[in-house]
Design a protein around this motif. Structure first.
Motif, short mmCIF file in Angstrom:
data_model
loop_
_atom_site.label_atom_id
_atom_site.label_comp_id
_atom_site.label_asym_id
_atom_site.label_seq_id
_atom_site.Cartn_x
_atom_site.Cartn_y
_atom_site.Cartn_z
N VAL A 22 0.94 -1.49 -0.37
CA VAL A 22 -0.04 -0.41 0.02
C VAL A 22 0.78 0.99 0.38
N ASP A 23 2.00 1.37 0.39
CA ASP A 23 2.75 2.30 1.25
C ASP A 23 3.54 2.23 -0.25
N ALA A 24 3.88 1.40 -1.66
CA ALA A 24 4.70 1.72 -2.49
C ALA A 24 3.93 2.11 -3.86
N ILE A 25 2.50 2.13 -3.55
CA ILE A 25 1.23 2.05 -4.21
C ILE A 25 1.20 3.50 -4.29
N GLU A 46 -23.13 6.02 -2.44
CA GLU A 46 -23.42 6.67 -2.11
C GLU A 46 -21.97 8.27 -1.19
N GLN A 47 -22.16 6.81 -0.12
CA GLN A 47 -21.25 7.14 0.85
C GLN A 47 -19.56 7.10 0.77
N LEU A 48 -19.39 6.13 -0.26
CA LEU A 48 -17.92 5.42 -1.12
C LEU A 48 -17.60 7.44 -1.33
N CYS A 49 -18.71 7.14 -2.78
CA CYS A 49 -18.31 8.57 -3.60
C CYS A 49 -17.88 9.72 -2.51
N GLY A 50 -18.70 9.70 -1.65
CA GLY A 50 -18.65 11.26 -1.20
C GLY A 50 -17.73 11.47 -0.29
N LYS A 51 -17.26 10.47 0.12
CA LYS A 51 -15.82 10.59 0.96
C LYS A 51 -14.56 10.92 -0.14
N LEU A 52 -14.23 10.03 -0.94
CA LEU A 52 -13.32 9.93 -1.77
C LEU A 52 -13.26 11.54 -1.86
N LYS A 53 -14.32 12.25 -2.89
CA LYS A 53 -14.45 13.05 -2.90
C LYS A 53 -13.91 14.14 -2.00
N GLN A 54 -14.72 14.49 -0.72
CA GLN A 54 -14.04 14.95 -0.03
C GLN A 54 -13.10 14.80 0.72
N GLU A 55 -12.50 13.72 0.80
CA GLU A 55 -11.15 14.03 0.99
C GLU A 55 -10.08 14.55 -0.27
N ARG A 56 -10.79 14.29 -1.53
CA ARG A 56 -9.95 15.56 -2.72
C ARG A 56 -10.10 16.62 -2.49
N ASP A 57 -11.16 17.17 -2.09
CA ASP A 57 -11.17 18.35 -1.94
C ASP A 57 -10.67 19.24 -0.62
N ILE A 58 -9.91 17.99 0.12
CA ILE A 58 -9.32 18.82 1.28
C ILE A 58 -7.91 18.82 0.76
N GLY A 59 -7.76 18.41 -0.70
CA GLY A 59 -5.95 18.00 -1.04
C GLY A 59 -5.32 17.07 -1.05
N GLN A 60 -6.43 16.16 -0.78
CA GLN A 60 -5.10 14.63 -0.77
C GLN A 60 -5.38 14.03 -2.14
N ARG A 61 -4.22 14.09 -2.90
CA ARG A 61 -4.05 13.72 -3.73
C ARG A 61 -4.67 12.16 -4.69
N LEU A 62 -4.61 11.41 -3.68
CA LEU A 62 -4.86 9.84 -4.00
C LEU A 62 -5.81 9.34 -2.94
N ASN A 63 -6.45 8.17 -3.74
CA ASN A 63 -7.18 7.39 -2.22
C ASN A 63 -6.86 5.73 -2.51
N ILE A 64 -7.19 5.17 -1.72
CA ILE A 64 -6.65 3.78 -1.44
C ILE A 64 -7.91 3.26 -0.99
N ILE A 65 -8.57 2.51 -1.42
CA ILE A 65 -9.94 1.77 -1.55
C ILE A 65 -9.22 0.10 -0.62
N ILE A 66 -9.46 -0.37 0.34
CA ILE A 66 -9.18 -1.61 0.13
C ILE A 66 -10.08 -3.28 0.03
N VAL A 67 -10.39 -3.97 -0.91
CA VAL A 67 -11.16 -4.89 0.02
C VAL A 67 -11.07 -6.36 -0.28
N ALA A 68 -11.73 -6.48 1.05
CA ALA A 68 -11.08 -8.29 1.84
C ALA A 68 -12.06 -8.91 0.58
N GLU A 69 -11.19 -9.96 0.23
CA GLU A 69 -11.27 -11.05 -1.19
C GLU A 69 -12.87 -11.67 -0.39
N GLY A 70 -13.31 -11.58 0.06
CA GLY A 70 -14.18 -12.52 0.72
C GLY A 70 -15.29 -11.39 1.06
#
Ligand code: F6P
Length: 366
Positions: free
Chosen positions: A175-178, A227-251
């Motif tokens: 994750v750090d490398a990505i 909506e919750q996910l997209c809202g959260k990602l957008k909120q992060e971008r709006d405050i200046g974050q340049r990336l998003n990381i989402i983790i999905v468990a295989e199950g």
């Protein structure tokens, strides 16, 4: 001293070698004979040069190695009584009536069944002239100590299974490398992590890597999650974050029990937000490489305790599993822990998540 056989079974995990090493050395230290059994139950069934007496130096330079150098296999033959009869004969002829089984819940359940059948198997072998009366008398009871090796941390009764900490390190490194490349290009990454039906790796990896969102099987997202996910990602971008990381468990699943895949999430983010989104599936990288210091120590402590439990066993002692409880190494009923693990798996299947989380989290007495 006793004669002990040690083997690894099922999927490998980092730290299994450290556990084998500790079993061999603690066994020798206490005056036991220790055999390593290659390729798990398959080696037990096949016998011959699969069952090898080990020495102190025979396990030198193994504590730092990932995987299992004595091999592991999913064995069909051992599921049949016929296979178990052959395995019993091979063990008895080496004088082995103590086993340390390093594996997941399936492998440990198999070991317990073997123990229950042991007396009957021995009589049958004796009647067929396969073993002598002395051999039978010397190996009358089968003692079992289980150690859980799995990156998933999905076994009830122990706080940690061997390999989980290392897998977590692998995930965090990834994750750090990505993160550095994601940030350069203002991208969103959806990362799939292992764990089978257990969300532990995904959840703690997300916490330790400051991910924006995590999907785990135990907490299916309710309708409106998009909506919750997209809202959260957008909120992060709006405050200046340049990336998003989402983790999905295989199950991971949604509240209707439908799987949520990394590709589903990528499609959603691309369509709704237009972010440049990529998927990275970490796969077996998580199960490979050198064990962390924590896993080396955990495995060493568990291996040593497994031998002490076998040495303490007298008569027909119930099988134990070696567990971490807080920072203490404890012996617990193997069948008690397997039963609870199966109960959790059943609760997961029936989508009774509260029940599952409660049972997983409970620490219970010896
Ligand atoms: O149980 C360990 C594990 O790596 C799981 O996380 C994963 O679902 C599974 O094994 C993969 O199994 P295999 O190596 O047989 O593909």
């Amino acid at each position: 001293g006793q004669t002990i056989g040690v083997f690894t079974s099922g999927g490998d995990s980092q730290g299994m070698n450290a556990a084998v090493r500790a079993v061999v050395r603690m066994g020798l230290y206490l005056g036991c004979k220790v055999y390593t059994i290659k390729e798990g139950y398959q080696g037990m069934v096949d016998g011959g040069d699969h069952i090898v007496e080990s020495t102190w130096s025979g396990v030198s330079g193994t504590i730092e190695k990932g995987g299992t150098i004595i091999g592991s296999a999913r064995c069909k033959a051992f599921r049949e009584r016929e296979g178990r009869l052959k395995a019993a004969g091979n063990l008895v002829r080496c004088g082995i009536n103590n086993l340390v089984c390093i594996g997941g819940d399936g492998s440990l359940t198999g070991a317990n069944l073997f123990k229950q059948e042991w007396k009957g198997l021995l009589s049958e072998l004796y009647e067929a002239g396969e073993i002598s009366e002395t051999e039978m008398q010397q190996t009358m009871y089968l003692n079992i100590a289980g150690i859980v090796g799995s990156i998933d941390n999905d076994f009830c009764g122990t706080d940690m299974t061997i390999g989980t900490d290392t897998a977590l390190h692998r995930i965090i490194e990834a994750v750090d490398a990505i993160g550095t490349t994601a940030s350069s290009h203002q991208r969103c990454f959806v990362m799939e992590v292992m764990g089978r039906h257990c969300g532990y790796l995904a959840l703690v990896a997300a916490m330790a890597s400051e991910a924006d969102f995590v999907f785990i099987p135990e907490n299916p997202v309710a309708s409106g999650w998009q909506e919750q996910l997209c809202g959260k990602l957008k909120q992060e971008r709006d405050i200046g974050q340049r990336l998003n990381i989402i983790i999905v468990a295989e199950g991971a699943i949604d509240s209707h029990g439908q799987p949520i895949t990394a590709n589903d999430v990528k499609k959603l983010v691309t369509e709704r937000l237009g972010y440049d989104t990529r998927v990275t599936v970490l796969g077996h990288v998580q199960r490979g490489g050198n064990p962390s210091a924590f896993d080396r120590l955990l495995a060493s402590r568990m291996g040593a305790e497994a031998v002490m439990a076998l040495v303490d066993a007298s008569g027909d002692t119930p099988a134990v599993v070696i567990a971490l409880d807080g920072n203490q190494i404890k012996r617990r009923s193997l069948m008690g822990c397997v039963k609870r693990t199966l109960y959790v798996q059943e609760a997961m299947k029936n989508k009774e998540f509260e029940k599952c989380i409660e049972a997983r989290g409970r620490s219970f007495a010896k």
